[in-house]
Design a protein around this motif. Structure first.
Motif, PDB file in Angstrom:
ATOM      1  N   GLY A  82     -28.345  -9.367 -20.501  1.00  0.00           N
ATOM      2  CA  GLY A  82     -27.126 -10.028 -20.073  1.00  0.00           C
ATOM      3  C   GLY A  82     -25.900  -9.556 -20.836  1.00  0.00           C
ATOM      4  O   GLY A  82     -25.998  -8.908 -21.880  1.00  0.00           O
ATOM      5  N   ASP A 120     -37.059 -11.333 -22.083  1.00  0.00           N
ATOM      6  CA  ASP A 120     -37.386 -11.109 -20.674  1.00  0.00           C
ATOM      7  C   ASP A 120     -36.982  -9.696 -20.289  1.00  0.00           C
ATOM      8  O   ASP A 120     -36.338  -8.976 -21.045  1.00  0.00           O
ATOM      9  CB  ASP A 120     -36.704 -12.140 -19.770  1.00  0.00           C
ATOM     10  CG  ASP A 120     -35.220 -11.880 -19.578  1.00  0.00           C
ATOM     11  OD1 ASP A 120     -34.708 -12.249 -18.532  1.00  0.00           O
ATOM     12  OD2 ASP A 120     -34.578 -11.333 -20.484  1.00  0.00           O
ATOM     13  N   ASN A 163     -33.223  -4.441 -19.267  1.00  0.00           N
ATOM     14  CA  ASN A 163     -32.616  -4.938 -20.504  1.00  0.00           C
ATOM     15  C   ASN A 163     -32.790  -3.940 -21.644  1.00  0.00           C
ATOM     16  O   ASN A 163     -31.865  -3.731 -22.452  1.00  0.00           O
ATOM     17  CB  ASN A 163     -33.202  -6.297 -20.877  1.00  0.00           C
ATOM     18  CG  ASN A 163     -32.780  -7.386 -19.910  1.00  0.00           C
ATOM     19  OD1 ASN A 163     -31.735  -7.288 -19.278  1.00  0.00           O
ATOM     20  ND2 ASN A 163     -33.593  -8.417 -19.779  1.00  0.00           N
ATOM     21  N   VAL A 212     -27.428 -17.535 -21.693  1.00  0.00           N
ATOM     22  CA  VAL A 212     -27.583 -18.727 -20.851  1.00  0.00           C
ATOM     23  C   VAL A 212     -26.939 -18.435 -19.501  1.00  0.00           C
ATOM     24  O   VAL A 212     -25.777 -18.019 -19.429  1.00  0.00           O
ATOM     25  CB  VAL A 212     -26.908 -19.955 -21.485  1.00  0.00           C
ATOM     26  CG1 VAL A 212     -27.043 -21.179 -20.586  1.00  0.00           C
ATOM     27  CG2 VAL A 212     -27.533 -20.247 -22.858  1.00  0.00           C
ATOM     28  N   ARG A 263     -39.532 -10.240 -12.384  1.00  0.00           N
ATOM     29  CA  ARG A 263     -39.216 -10.113 -13.805  1.00  0.00           C
ATOM     30  C   ARG A 263     -40.458 -10.440 -14.634  1.00  0.00           C
ATOM     31  O   ARG A 263     -41.489 -10.856 -14.114  1.00  0.00           O
ATOM     32  CB  ARG A 263     -38.078 -11.091 -14.162  1.00  0.00           C
ATOM     33  CG  ARG A 263     -36.743 -10.725 -13.536  1.00  0.00           C
ATOM     34  CD  ARG A 263     -35.787 -11.914 -13.458  1.00  0.00           C
ATOM     35  NE  ARG A 263     -34.404 -11.470 -13.211  1.00  0.00           N
ATOM     36  CZ  ARG A 263     -33.495 -11.341 -14.182  1.00  0.00           C
ATOM     37  NH1 ARG A 263     -33.800 -11.615 -15.422  1.00  0.00           N
ATOM     38  NH2 ARG A 263     -32.258 -10.939 -13.899  1.00  0.00           N
TER      39      ARG A 263
HETATM   40  O1  LIG Z   1     -32.402 -10.464 -17.675  1.00  0.00           O
HETATM   41  C1  LIG Z   1     -31.399 -11.167 -17.728  1.00  0.00           C
HETATM   42  O2  LIG Z   1     -30.564 -11.226 -16.827  1.00  0.00           O
HETATM   43  C2  LIG Z   1     -31.108 -11.945 -18.949  1.00  0.00           C
HETATM   44  O3  LIG Z   1     -32.074 -11.960 -19.878  1.00  0.00           O
HETATM   45  C3  LIG Z   1     -30.631 -13.316 -18.573  1.00  0.00           C
HETATM   46  O4  LIG Z   1     -31.415 -14.365 -19.067  1.00  0.00           O
HETATM   47  C4  LIG Z   1     -29.234 -13.416 -19.127  1.00  0.00           C
HETATM   48  O5  LIG Z   1     -29.294 -13.531 -20.543  1.00  0.00           O
HETATM   49  C5  LIG Z   1     -28.484 -14.576 -18.557  1.00  0.00           C
HETATM   50  O6  LIG Z   1     -28.515 -14.466 -17.151  1.00  0.00           O
HETATM   51  C6  LIG Z   1     -27.025 -14.566 -19.029  1.00  0.00           C
HETATM   52  O7  LIG Z   1     -26.471 -13.344 -18.627  1.00  0.00           O
HETATM   53  P1  LIG Z   1     -24.895 -13.048 -18.901  1.00  0.00           P
HETATM   54  O8  LIG Z   1     -24.739 -13.090 -20.407  1.00  0.00           O
HETATM   55  O9  LIG Z   1     -24.657 -11.703 -18.307  1.00  0.00           O
HETATM   56  O10 LIG Z   1     -24.132 -14.154 -18.226  1.00  0.00           O
END
Ligand SMILES: O=C(O)[C@H](O)[C@@H](O)[C@H](O)[C@H](O)COP(=O)(O)O
Length: 260
Positions: A44, A74, A86, A152, A188
């Motif tokens: 993210g 994840d 990721n 989050v 995922r």
């Molecule tokens: O694989 C993923 O997409 C992330 O692990 C996911 O859990 C991410 O941390 C949240 O969706 C927040 O993403 P942002 O920080 O881009 O809002």
């Protein structure tokens, strides 16, 4: 379950910088105390911004990169090297520019690896890797992570645990395949809440206006099935790192801190 601590920064850029400084210190302290450190990375924008800030920090090489174990909370189940993975983004943001020990960097399997397109088998393999790295002093079949970071989502998801879906309800397995995720890609791999809760510290990263409702819901007593972020807590510390925009809808009894 410990009470979440909140730290609110002026904006998302400062939050990333401050969180990076915080992570450097936490890793240095763990390495001083036990000779190594174990960190779980998140995907993210907030997670990657933190890694980018860490790479740019003048203090970054206070970390002994060769004694750092890196895991993922994840992963998007895509082919090796896919720009949306990721681990691909973490490598670009930081890992390719620091001397980590490749044997201690543990990405989740890609969709074109030995497990092919079977996300559940790939998840089971990652669970086995975690179990093999766990010791008698650990709390369950995962190593005791010093810091486990979680971005989050605006729907309160953390890792790839989305509200109401099966993965957030998992109470036995440490890692599961996720199918039909509302945030693309649909398939995922994710740590489950029991695995997340084995960490010494869980840090939740929430910056931006689009996280304000999620932070308010998760911190106002919502259940973990409806609001997975509410179920993400560490053994000794749960820390929410926010910016002012993401903190803007928090209940008044939570933020701003009452004047002493
Ligand atoms: O694989 C993923 O997409 C992330 O692990 C996911 O859990 C991410 O941390 C949240 O969706 C927040 O993403 P942002 O920080 O881009 O809002």
């Amino acid at each position: 379950m410990n009470t979440p601590q909140l730290v609110v920064h002026r904006d998302k850029e400062l939050m990333a910088q401050a969180a990076a400084a915080r992570l450097i210190t936490r890793i240095v302290d763990a390495q001083a105390a036990r000779g190594s450190a174990s960190v779980v990375l998140t995907g993210g924008r907030n997670g990657n911004a933190l890694l980018t800030a860490l790479g740019a920090s003048p203090a970054r090489d206070a970390i002994d990169w060769g004694r750092l174990d890196l895991w993922w909370g994840d992963e998007r189940f895509l082919p090796e090297g896919d720009p949306e993975r990721n681990v691909t983004q973490a490598r670009a943001a930081l890992l390719d520019s620091v001397p980590v020990d490749p044997a201690r960097v543990r990405p989740m399997p890609p969709s074109d690896g030995v497990h092919g397109s079977d996300a559940d088998a790939a998840a089971a393999a990652y669970a086995a890797e975690l179990a093999a790295a766990a010791g008698p002093e650990d709390h369950g079949p995962v190593p005791t992570f010093d810091v486990l970071m979680l971005g989050v989502g605006p729907d309160t998801h953390v890792a790839s645990l989305f509200p109401e879906l099966p993965a957030v309800r998992e109470t036995d397995r440490m890692v599961v395949g996720v199918h039909g995720a509302p945030k693309p890609p649909p398939t995922r791999i994710s740590l489950t809440l029991p695995a997340i809760r084995a960490a010494r510290e869980v840090w939740l990263l929430a910056a931006g206006e689009d996280k304000a409702k999620a932070a308010a819901i998760a911190l106002s007593g919502a259940g973990e099935i409806q609001a997975p972020a509410a179920g993400a807590y560490g053994r000794s510390r749960t820390l929410w790192l926010l910016d002012a925009a993401a903190a803007s809808e928090l209940p008044r009894d939570l933020y701003p801190p009452s004047l002493a």
